[in-house]
Design an enzyme around this catalytic site. Structure first.
Site, PDB file in Angstrom:
ATOM      1  N   CYS A 116       0.811  -1.230   0.000  1.00  0.00           N
ATOM      2  CA  CYS A 116       0.000   0.000   0.000  1.00  0.00           C
ATOM      3  C   CYS A 116       0.839   1.273   0.000  1.00  0.00           C
ATOM      4  CB  CYS A 116      -0.943   0.007   1.189  1.00  0.00           C
ATOM      5  SG  CYS A 116      -1.946  -1.466   1.275  1.00  0.00           S
ATOM      6  N   HIS A 256      -3.517   6.704   3.607  1.00  0.00           N
ATOM      7  CA  HIS A 256      -3.912   5.443   2.982  1.00  0.00           C
ATOM      8  C   HIS A 256      -5.268   5.030   3.551  1.00  0.00           C
ATOM      9  CE1 HIS A 256      -4.102   1.445   1.576  1.00  0.00           C
ATOM     10  NE2 HIS A 256      -3.729   0.860   2.701  1.00  0.00           N
ATOM     11  N   ASN A 286     -10.117  -0.753   0.706  1.00  0.00           N
ATOM     12  CA  ASN A 286      -8.661  -0.608   0.630  1.00  0.00           C
ATOM     13  C   ASN A 286      -8.201  -0.977  -0.787  1.00  0.00           C
ATOM     14  OD1 ASN A 286      -5.892  -0.903   0.789  1.00  0.00           O
ATOM     15  ND2 ASN A 286      -5.900  -2.018   2.725  1.00  0.00           N
TER      16      ASN A 286
HETATM   17  N1  ACO Z   1     -17.765 -10.109   9.580  1.00  0.00           N
HETATM   18  C1  ACO Z   1     -18.120 -10.523  10.821  1.00  0.00           C
HETATM   19  N2  ACO Z   1     -17.232 -10.938  11.733  1.00  0.00           N
HETATM   20  C2  ACO Z   1     -15.934 -10.938  11.388  1.00  0.00           C
HETATM   21  C3  ACO Z   1     -15.492 -10.527  10.132  1.00  0.00           C
HETATM   22  C4  ACO Z   1     -16.469 -10.106   9.191  1.00  0.00           C
HETATM   23  N3  ACO Z   1     -16.161  -9.677   7.954  1.00  0.00           N
HETATM   24  N4  ACO Z   1     -14.154 -10.618  10.077  1.00  0.00           N
HETATM   25  C5  ACO Z   1     -13.747 -11.081  11.273  1.00  0.00           C
HETATM   26  N5  ACO Z   1     -14.834 -11.280  12.074  1.00  0.00           N
HETATM   27  C6  ACO Z   1     -14.848 -11.761  13.445  1.00  0.00           C
HETATM   28  C7  ACO Z   1     -13.633 -12.543  13.835  1.00  0.00           C
HETATM   29  O1  ACO Z   1     -13.759 -13.885  13.419  1.00  0.00           O
HETATM   30  C8  ACO Z   1     -13.616 -12.401  15.337  1.00  0.00           C
HETATM   31  O2  ACO Z   1     -14.542 -13.325  15.876  1.00  0.00           O
HETATM   32  P1  ACO Z   1     -14.178 -14.108  17.262  1.00  0.00           P
HETATM   33  O3  ACO Z   1     -14.006 -13.011  18.285  1.00  0.00           O
HETATM   34  O4  ACO Z   1     -15.360 -14.973  17.457  1.00  0.00           O
HETATM   35  O5  ACO Z   1     -12.905 -14.847  16.978  1.00  0.00           O
HETATM   36  C9  ACO Z   1     -14.196 -11.002  15.573  1.00  0.00           C
HETATM   37  O6  ACO Z   1     -14.864 -10.631  14.338  1.00  0.00           O
HETATM   38  C10 ACO Z   1     -13.153  -9.963  15.901  1.00  0.00           C
HETATM   39  O7  ACO Z   1     -12.086 -10.093  14.965  1.00  0.00           O
HETATM   40  P2  ACO Z   1     -10.842  -9.153  15.012  1.00  0.00           P
HETATM   41  O8  ACO Z   1      -9.923  -9.544  13.882  1.00  0.00           O
HETATM   42  O9  ACO Z   1     -10.284  -9.072  16.377  1.00  0.00           O
HETATM   43  O10 ACO Z   1     -11.570  -7.750  14.674  1.00  0.00           O
HETATM   44  P3  ACO Z   1     -10.957  -6.308  14.615  1.00  0.00           P
HETATM   45  O11 ACO Z   1     -11.746  -5.380  15.415  1.00  0.00           O
HETATM   46  O12 ACO Z   1      -9.453  -6.331  14.795  1.00  0.00           O
HETATM   47  O13 ACO Z   1     -11.230  -5.908  13.098  1.00  0.00           O
HETATM   48  C11 ACO Z   1     -10.064  -5.782  11.017  1.00  0.00           C
HETATM   49  C12 ACO Z   1     -10.713  -6.693  12.045  1.00  0.00           C
HETATM   50  C13 ACO Z   1     -11.131  -4.887  10.425  1.00  0.00           C
HETATM   51  C14 ACO Z   1      -9.480  -6.669   9.925  1.00  0.00           C
HETATM   52  C15 ACO Z   1      -8.966  -4.920  11.684  1.00  0.00           C
HETATM   53  O14 ACO Z   1      -8.134  -5.736  12.467  1.00  0.00           O
HETATM   54  C16 ACO Z   1      -8.138  -4.178  10.675  1.00  0.00           C
HETATM   55  O15 ACO Z   1      -8.625  -3.277  10.012  1.00  0.00           O
HETATM   56  N6  ACO Z   1      -6.833  -4.484  10.606  1.00  0.00           N
HETATM   57  C17 ACO Z   1      -5.940  -3.815   9.665  1.00  0.00           C
HETATM   58  C18 ACO Z   1      -6.163  -4.395   8.312  1.00  0.00           C
HETATM   59  C19 ACO Z   1      -5.486  -3.610   7.235  1.00  0.00           C
HETATM   60  O16 ACO Z   1      -5.505  -2.410   7.233  1.00  0.00           O
HETATM   61  N7  ACO Z   1      -4.935  -4.321   6.268  1.00  0.00           N
HETATM   62  C20 ACO Z   1      -4.388  -3.735   5.140  1.00  0.00           C
HETATM   63  C21 ACO Z   1      -2.935  -3.529   5.284  1.00  0.00           C
HETATM   64  S1  ACO Z   1      -2.269  -2.677   3.974  1.00  0.00           S
HETATM   65  C22 ACO Z   1      -1.770  -3.669   2.676  1.00  0.00           C
HETATM   66  O17 ACO Z   1      -0.645  -3.636   2.299  1.00  0.00           O
HETATM   67  C23 ACO Z   1      -2.721  -4.588   1.980  1.00  0.00           C
END
Ligand code: ACO
Length: 329
Positions: A116, A256, A286
Site C-alpha cells: 500500500c 492510505h 482498501n
Molecule cells: N464479519 C463478521 N465478523 C468478522 C469478520 C467479518 N467480515 N471478520 C472477522 N470477524 C470476526 C472474527 O472472526 C472475530 O470473531 P471471534 O471473536 O469470534 O474470533 C471477531 O470478528 C473480531 O475479529 P478481530 O480480527 O479481532 O476484529 P478487529 O476489530 O481487529 O477488526 C479488522 C478486524 C477490520 C481486519 C482490523 O483488524 C483491521 O482493520 N486491521 C488492519 C487491516 C489492514 O488495514 N490491512 C491492510 C494492510 S495494507 C496492505 O498492504 C494490503
C-alpha cells in the site's frame, strides 16, 4: 525544508463501474453483515473489476486523465514507475504493459512492490531520479486488481479490499510548488503478518496452494492494525519534521484508506482535526497502491486541494513498509 524540485502537474483516477455493497457478501456465502463491516472498518462498498478489466486498462485510464490535466503527451514521458501488489503478470512488469498501452516509447518503465505504500515510494523514487537528471517527466501510478488475489471465502479479508487506479505526472517544480519533504521506511521482520505464501519462487503455485488457499492474501488483522497506527504516526512526524512544520500547518491529510479507525488514530497523533482529513474508504475499501492517488484526485476534484494548499500524504502496507510526503500544490 528543501526547495521543491518536483511538483505534481496532473492527477488522474479510475475505478471499475461495478460496485459491490456490504449487504451482497451474505449472498456470496460469507458470514458477515453491513453493520459489522461499517463499525470495524468504515467501509460501505468497493469497486470490483470485471473480467475484461485489469491493471493495464485501469492504470491507462487513470494515466490518460493525469496526462491530459498536465498537458503531457506520451512521447514526453521518460519514466514510468508503477506500484502494484496485484500485477497483471509475474513477468514482465505491469509498468511496461502500461508503457505499450500508452505508446510512451521514450520511457524507462518498472514496477515497485511496497504494497500500500507503493505509490508514495514511487513518488520518492521518481523525485530522486528527476533530481539526479535521469528523467524530466515522470508518470507515477498506483493500480490494483486486488479482487484477483483476495480469498472470497475468508470474511476477515474479503470485505476489506477493492480495485482501482490512480496516477500523477511529475515535472520540474516552478513557483515554489512541489514536494517539500519525504520519508520512507521498511521492516521485513513483520512480513508474515500480511502476505501471500504461495505463487512465487519460494513456493511456486501448485495444486497444494490451490487447496490450502495459500495463493491468496493472508492477514493477522489485529497485529496489522497496531503496526499500521504506529508506522503511520511515525511517518506523519518525520515528514512534518522534514518540512519544518506541525499538524497545524497542514491544510489536508490524505492517508492510505484501509480502515477509518486507523485514519482517525493517525490524524489524532498528528494533531490534525478530522475536518482536515480526506476519507473515501467508505466508497472504495482498501485499494492498496491506488488508495492515496485516488483519494488525492477526488480531493482535488472536490476543491479540497487548491493552489497553495499544503498536503500531507501518508501510507503503510505489507512488508511492512511506510512512507510520507509533504507537498505544496
Ligand atoms: N464479519 C463478521 N465478523 C468478522 C469478520 C467479518 N467480515 N471478520 C472477522 N470477524 C470476526 C472474527 O472472526 C472475530 O470473531 P471471534 O471473536 O469470534 O474470533 C471477531 O470478528 C473480531 O475479529 P478481530 O480480527 O479481532 O476484529 P478487529 O476489530 O481487529 O477488526 C479488522 C478486524 C477490520 C481486519 C482490523 O483488524 C483491521 O482493520 N486491521 C488492519 C487491516 C489492514 O488495514 N490491512 C491492510 C494492510 S495494507 C496492505 O498492504 C494490503
Amino acid at each position: 525544508m528543501k526547495r521543491p524540485y518536483v511538483y505534481l502537474a496532473g492527477v488522474g483516477r479510475w475505478a471499475p463501474p461495478r460496485i459491490l455493497r456490504n449487504d451482497e457478501f451474505a449472498s456470496m456465502g460469507l458470514d458477515t453483515n453491513d453493520a459489522w463491516i461499517v463499525q470495524r472498518t468504515g467501509i460501505r462498498e468497493r469497486h470490483i473489476a470485471g473480467p475484461a478489466e485489469n491493471n493495464r486498462t485501469m492504470s491507462a485510464a487513470a494515466s490518460r486523465m493525469a496526462m491530459e490535466r498536465a498537458g503531457v503527451h506520451p512521447g514526453e514521458i521518460d519514466l514510468i514507475v508503477l506500484g502494484t501488489a496485484s500485477p497483471d503478470h509475474l513477468l514482465p512488469s505491469t509498468a511496461v504493459e502500461l508503457q505499450a498501452e500508452l505508446g510512451a516509447s521514450r520511457a524507462a518503465a518498472f514496477d515497485i512492490c511496497a504494497a500500500c505504500s507503493s505509490w508514495l515510494y514511487g513518488l520518492i523514487v521518481a523525485e530522486g531520479l528527476m533530481m539526479s537528471g535521469s528523467a524530466e517527466t515522470a508518470l507515477v501510478v498506483g493500480t490494483e486488481k486486488l479482487s484477483s488475489i483476495v480469498d472470497w471465502k475468508d470474511r476477515s479479508t474479503a470485505v476489506l479490499f477493492g480495485d482501482g487506479a490512480g496516477a500523477a505526472i511529475l515535472r520540474r517544480s516552478k513557483h515554489g510548488k512541489g514536494i517539500l519533504s519525504t520519508y520512507f521506511r521498511s521492516d521485513g521482520t513483520l512480513a508474515p503478518l500480511l502476505h501471500r505464501r504461495a505463487g512465487g519462487a519460494a513456493q511456486p503455485f501448485d495444486e497444494h496452494a490451490l487447496h490450502d488457499r495459500s495463493f491468496y492474501i493472508e492477514m493477522e488483522g489485529r497485529e496489522v492494525f497496531k503496526h499500521a497506527v504506529r508506522s503511520m504516526s511515525d511517518a506523519c512526524d518525520r515528514a512534518l519534521d522534514g518540512a519544518r512544520m506541525t499538524g497545524a500547518d497542514i491544510d489536508l491529510l490524505i492517508p492510505h484508506q484501509a480502515n477509518v479507525r486507523i485514519i482517525e488514530a493517525t490524524a489524532k497523533h498528528a494533531g490534525i482535526p478530522m475536518e482536515k482529513v480526506f476519507v473515501n474508504v467508505d466508497r472504495y475499501g482498501n485499494t492498496s497502491s491506488a488508495s492515496v492517488p485516488m483519494a488525492l484526485e477526488e480531493a482535488m476534484a472536490a476543491g479540497r486541494v487548491t493552489d497553495g494548499s499544503t498536503v500531507l500524504l501518508v501510507a503503510f502496507g505489507a512488508g511492512f513498509t511506510w512512507a510520507s510526503l509533504v507537498i505544496r500544490f
